[in-house]
Design a protein around this motif. Sequence first.
Motif, PDB file in Angstrom:
ATOM      1  N   GLN A  85      53.297  29.704  43.727  1.00 34.86           N
ATOM      2  CA  GLN A  85      52.390  30.725  44.243  1.00 34.86           C
ATOM      3  C   GLN A  85      53.144  32.041  44.277  1.00 34.86           C
ATOM      4  O   GLN A  85      54.220  32.133  44.859  1.00 34.86           O
ATOM      5  CB  GLN A  85      51.890  30.348  45.633  1.00 34.86           C
ATOM      6  N   ARG A  93      46.017  30.546  37.889  1.00 34.55           N
ATOM      7  CA  ARG A  93      44.816  31.145  38.470  1.00 34.55           C
ATOM      8  C   ARG A  93      45.182  32.447  39.169  1.00 34.55           C
ATOM      9  O   ARG A  93      46.111  32.485  39.974  1.00 34.55           O
ATOM     10  CB  ARG A  93      44.190  30.208  39.495  1.00 34.55           C
ATOM     11  N   LEU A 125      43.721  34.964  41.842  1.00 34.26           N
ATOM     12  CA  LEU A 125      42.701  35.098  42.889  1.00 34.26           C
ATOM     13  C   LEU A 125      42.703  36.543  43.367  1.00 34.26           C
ATOM     14  O   LEU A 125      43.738  37.077  43.763  1.00 34.26           O
ATOM     15  CB  LEU A 125      42.990  34.157  44.049  1.00 34.26           C
ATOM     16  N   HIS A 157      42.886  31.535  34.451  1.00 35.60           N
ATOM     17  CA  HIS A 157      41.599  31.825  35.091  1.00 35.60           C
ATOM     18  C   HIS A 157      41.780  33.032  35.995  1.00 35.60           C
ATOM     19  O   HIS A 157      42.827  33.196  36.612  1.00 35.60           O
ATOM     20  CB  HIS A 157      41.123  30.659  35.966  1.00 35.60           C
ATOM     21  N   LEU A 185      39.626  34.648  39.242  1.00 35.52           N
ATOM     22  CA  LEU A 185      38.514  34.353  40.148  1.00 35.52           C
ATOM     23  C   LEU A 185      38.535  35.292  41.347  1.00 35.52           C
ATOM     24  O   LEU A 185      39.589  35.792  41.732  1.00 35.52           O
ATOM     25  CB  LEU A 185      38.630  32.914  40.679  1.00 35.52           C
ATOM     26  N   THR A 186      37.372  35.498  41.941  1.00 42.58           N
ATOM     27  CA  THR A 186      37.334  36.192  43.226  1.00 42.58           C
ATOM     28  C   THR A 186      37.412  35.148  44.333  1.00 42.58           C
ATOM     29  O   THR A 186      36.859  34.060  44.216  1.00 42.58           O
ATOM     30  CB  THR A 186      36.045  37.018  43.395  1.00 42.58           C
ATOM     31  N   ASP A 187      38.117  35.489  45.390  1.00 42.93           N
ATOM     32  CA  ASP A 187      38.276  34.568  46.505  1.00 42.93           C
ATOM     33  C   ASP A 187      38.288  35.381  47.800  1.00 42.93           C
ATOM     34  O   ASP A 187      39.193  36.187  48.013  1.00 42.93           O
ATOM     35  CB  ASP A 187      39.581  33.781  46.358  1.00 42.93           C
ATOM     36  N   VAL A 206      41.564  35.666  50.259  1.00 43.69           N
ATOM     37  CA  VAL A 206      42.805  36.400  49.985  1.00 43.69           C
ATOM     38  C   VAL A 206      42.607  37.884  50.266  1.00 43.69           C
ATOM     39  O   VAL A 206      41.514  38.424  50.113  1.00 43.69           O
ATOM     40  CB  VAL A 206      43.290  36.182  48.526  1.00 43.69           C
ATOM     41  N   ARG A 222      48.328  31.536  41.476  1.00 41.03           N
ATOM     42  CA  ARG A 222      48.664  30.138  41.772  1.00 41.03           C
ATOM     43  C   ARG A 222      48.824  29.392  40.470  1.00 41.03           C
ATOM     44  O   ARG A 222      47.956  29.469  39.591  1.00 41.03           O
ATOM     45  CB  ARG A 222      47.583  29.492  42.625  1.00 41.03           C
TER      46      ARG A 222
END
Length: 151
Positions: free
Chosen positions: A57, A90, A92, A134, A136-138, A141, A147
């Motif tokens: 991470q 990924r 985020l 990838h 992505l929206t998260d 965070v 990650r």
Amino acid sequence: MAPRALSLAGCILLATPLLAGCKLVDQRTFNPQAGKPPQPYIPPPPPAPKAKPPFLQIEGGTPESEYGPVVDQAVKSALARKENVLFIVRLLVPPQSDPAAQTKAMTEATQTDLEPVAHRISAAGAQPIQIEMHALTDPSVQRPLIRVDVR
């Protein structure tokens, strides 16, 4: 006997309205659920398994000089254990207020954070086909976060 039969009939006539308010004794007197179809017990679903921590991470904006040696060592270790390992990288990103701002934030974070990490994994010995990326929206965070998981 006529007077006796007449008095008996009079008592019955007087007692009949009193008996109309009585409830007959049956199964439901002792069990209110008697005669109703059974309701099967459906247990609640089991809790979801806890998410596994990521293999690596890296917080967005971390200089490559800090995460580079860690990524190199982790990639070499993973490749030593499994030759055809898949690295799932990924990115985020926190959600933005509007779609244009979201697109801009995703593009910037991909170029400045995601791609350098993927290039470092490749430089450490992984083949390009072993890297899956990838973005992505998260909402959990606050800053961009990378990650890396392995399969």
